[in-house]
Scaffold this motif. Sequence first.
Motif, PDB file in Angstrom:
ATOM      1  N   ALA A   1       2.235   3.869  -0.863  1.00 22.76           N
ATOM      2  CA  ALA A   1       3.495   3.909  -1.627  1.00 22.76           C
ATOM      3  C   ALA A   1       4.704   4.296  -0.759  1.00 22.76           C
ATOM      4  O   ALA A   1       5.739   3.615  -0.820  1.00 22.76           O
ATOM      5  N   PRO A   2       4.611   5.354   0.057  1.00 16.62           N
ATOM      6  CA  PRO A   2       5.779   5.679   0.892  1.00 16.62           C
ATOM      7  C   PRO A   2       6.116   4.585   1.901  1.00 16.62           C
ATOM      8  O   PRO A   2       7.276   4.459   2.302  1.00 16.62           O
ATOM      9  N   MET A   3       5.119   3.775   2.295  1.00 11.99           N
ATOM     10  CA  MET A   3       5.404   2.682   3.235  1.00 11.99           C
ATOM     11  C   MET A   3       6.294   1.632   2.564  1.00 11.99           C
ATOM     12  O   MET A   3       7.221   1.114   3.176  1.00 11.99           O
ATOM     13  N   HIS A   4       5.987   1.346   1.292  1.00 15.10           N
ATOM     14  CA  HIS A   4       6.859   0.428   0.543  1.00 15.10           C
ATOM     15  C   HIS A   4       8.277   0.995   0.458  1.00 15.10           C
ATOM     16  O   HIS A   4       9.258   0.276   0.659  1.00 15.10           O
ATOM     17  N   ARG A   5       8.379   2.298   0.198  1.00 14.14           N
ATOM     18  CA  ARG A   5       9.716   2.901   0.058  1.00 14.14           C
ATOM     19  C   ARG A   5      10.473   2.882   1.379  1.00 14.14           C
ATOM     20  O   ARG A   5      11.682   2.639   1.418  1.00 14.14           O
ATOM     21  N   ILE A   6       9.759   3.108   2.487  1.00 11.50           N
ATOM     22  CA  ILE A   6      10.395   3.060   3.808  1.00 11.50           C
ATOM     23  C   ILE A   6      10.929   1.657   4.081  1.00 11.50           C
ATOM     24  O   ILE A   6      12.044   1.486   4.576  1.00 11.50           O
ATOM     25  N   CYS A   7      10.157   0.632   3.727  1.00  2.19           N
ATOM     26  CA  CYS A   7      10.613  -0.756   3.934  1.00  2.19           C
ATOM     27  C   CYS A   7      11.819  -1.079   3.057  1.00  2.19           C
ATOM     28  O   CYS A   7      12.746  -1.770   3.492  1.00  2.19           O
ATOM     29  N   LYS A   8      11.819  -0.569   1.831  1.00  4.93           N
ATOM     30  CA  LYS A   8      12.972  -0.790   0.942  1.00  4.93           C
ATOM     31  C   LYS A   8      14.207  -0.093   1.511  1.00  4.93           C
ATOM     32  O   LYS A   8      15.308  -0.638   1.489  1.00  4.93           O
ATOM     33  N   LYS A   9      13.995   1.128   2.009  1.00  2.00           N
ATOM     34  CA  LYS A   9      15.092   1.877   2.634  1.00  2.00           C
ATOM     35  C   LYS A   9      15.690   1.095   3.798  1.00  2.00           C
ATOM     36  O   LYS A   9      16.889   1.158   4.063  1.00  2.00           O
ATOM     37  N   ALA A  10      14.837   0.354   4.513  1.00  2.00           N
ATOM     38  CA  ALA A  10      15.291  -0.432   5.662  1.00  2.00           C
ATOM     39  C   ALA A  10      15.996  -1.708   5.209  1.00  2.00           C
ATOM     40  O   ALA A  10      16.592  -2.399   6.033  1.00  2.00           O
ATOM     41  N   GLY A  11      15.900  -2.012   3.910  1.00  2.00           N
ATOM     42  CA  GLY A  11      16.612  -3.170   3.377  1.00  2.00           C
ATOM     43  C   GLY A  11      15.734  -4.347   2.989  1.00  2.00           C
ATOM     44  O   GLY A  11      16.261  -5.431   2.715  1.00  2.00           O
ATOM     45  N   ALA A  12      14.433  -4.154   2.959  1.00  2.00           N
ATOM     46  CA  ALA A  12      13.528  -5.266   2.634  1.00  2.00           C
ATOM     47  C   ALA A  12      13.672  -5.686   1.174  1.00  2.00           C
ATOM     48  O   ALA A  12      13.754  -4.835   0.285  1.00  2.00           O
TER      49      ALA A  12
ATOM     50  N   ILE B   1      11.095   0.257  12.583  1.00  2.00           N
ATOM     51  CA  ILE B   1      10.095  -0.822  12.632  1.00  2.00           C
ATOM     52  C   ILE B   1      10.331  -1.801  11.490  1.00  2.00           C
ATOM     53  O   ILE B   1      10.328  -3.021  11.681  1.00  2.00           O
ATOM     54  N   ALA B   2      10.570  -1.270  10.285  1.00  2.00           N
ATOM     55  CA  ALA B   2      10.761  -2.134   9.112  1.00  2.00           C
ATOM     56  C   ALA B   2      11.992  -3.023   9.282  1.00  2.00           C
ATOM     57  O   ALA B   2      11.969  -4.197   8.910  1.00  2.00           O
ATOM     58  N   LYS B   3      13.070  -2.461   9.869  1.00  2.00           N
ATOM     59  CA  LYS B   3      14.283  -3.269  10.078  1.00  2.00           C
ATOM     60  C   LYS B   3      14.005  -4.449  11.011  1.00  2.00           C
ATOM     61  O   LYS B   3      14.453  -5.571  10.758  1.00  2.00           O
ATOM     62  N   GLU B   4      13.267  -4.174  12.083  1.00  2.00           N
ATOM     63  CA  GLU B   4      12.897  -5.266  13.000  1.00  2.00           C
ATOM     64  C   GLU B   4      12.031  -6.288  12.267  1.00  2.00           C
ATOM     65  O   GLU B   4      12.192  -7.497  12.433  1.00  2.00           O
ATOM     66  N   ALA B   5      11.091  -5.785  11.465  1.00  2.00           N
ATOM     67  CA  ALA B   5      10.166  -6.672  10.745  1.00  2.00           C
ATOM     68  C   ALA B   5      10.916  -7.575   9.771  1.00  2.00           C
ATOM     69  O   ALA B   5      10.579  -8.756   9.612  1.00  2.00           O
ATOM     70  N   ILE B   6      11.948  -7.024   9.132  1.00  2.00           N
ATOM     71  CA  ILE B   6      12.769  -7.824   8.213  1.00  2.00           C
ATOM     72  C   ILE B   6      13.434  -8.971   8.980  1.00  2.00           C
ATOM     73  O   ILE B   6      13.464 -10.111   8.514  1.00  2.00           O
TER      74      ILE B   6
END
Lengths: 73, 73
Positions: free
Chosen positions: B9-20, A42-47
Amino acid sequence: MGNPELSIAPMHRICKKAGAARVSESAAKVLAKELEGIGVKIAKEAIDYAMHAGRKTVQGRDIEIAVRKVMGR
Amino acid sequence: MGNPELSIAPMHRICKKAGAARVSESAAKVLAKELEGIGVKIAKEAIDYAMHAGRKTVQGRDIEIAVRKVMGR
């Protein structure tokens, strides 16, 4: 995927919320792993949506549209 | 849906993992809410599979098959 981001306790609570009588440790672990994978997707799509809108910051509306895409709804 | 089960906090980390590059607070909150909803959906399917197999305990393999169904894969 590196270290797991989601802890096990909330997975048990999510299963109880869904109506589970009993939840094995393996179920909670698998759910944590799978939900993290879905979250990254989901986060990748959101990016992509944020970049398309000329933003470097992922916002709530990017996540919302990404969820619809990933969940096919 | 009651109290939120997943913390921010884990949501931020998941987004960072996705490349945000950057993740707004709203994005993390929406992701937590959506992932919990998806988790409950998966757990409900998993309970059905467990019951169908004559078990009261949800196991890892129930979650695995439920994920495939919910994610349409």
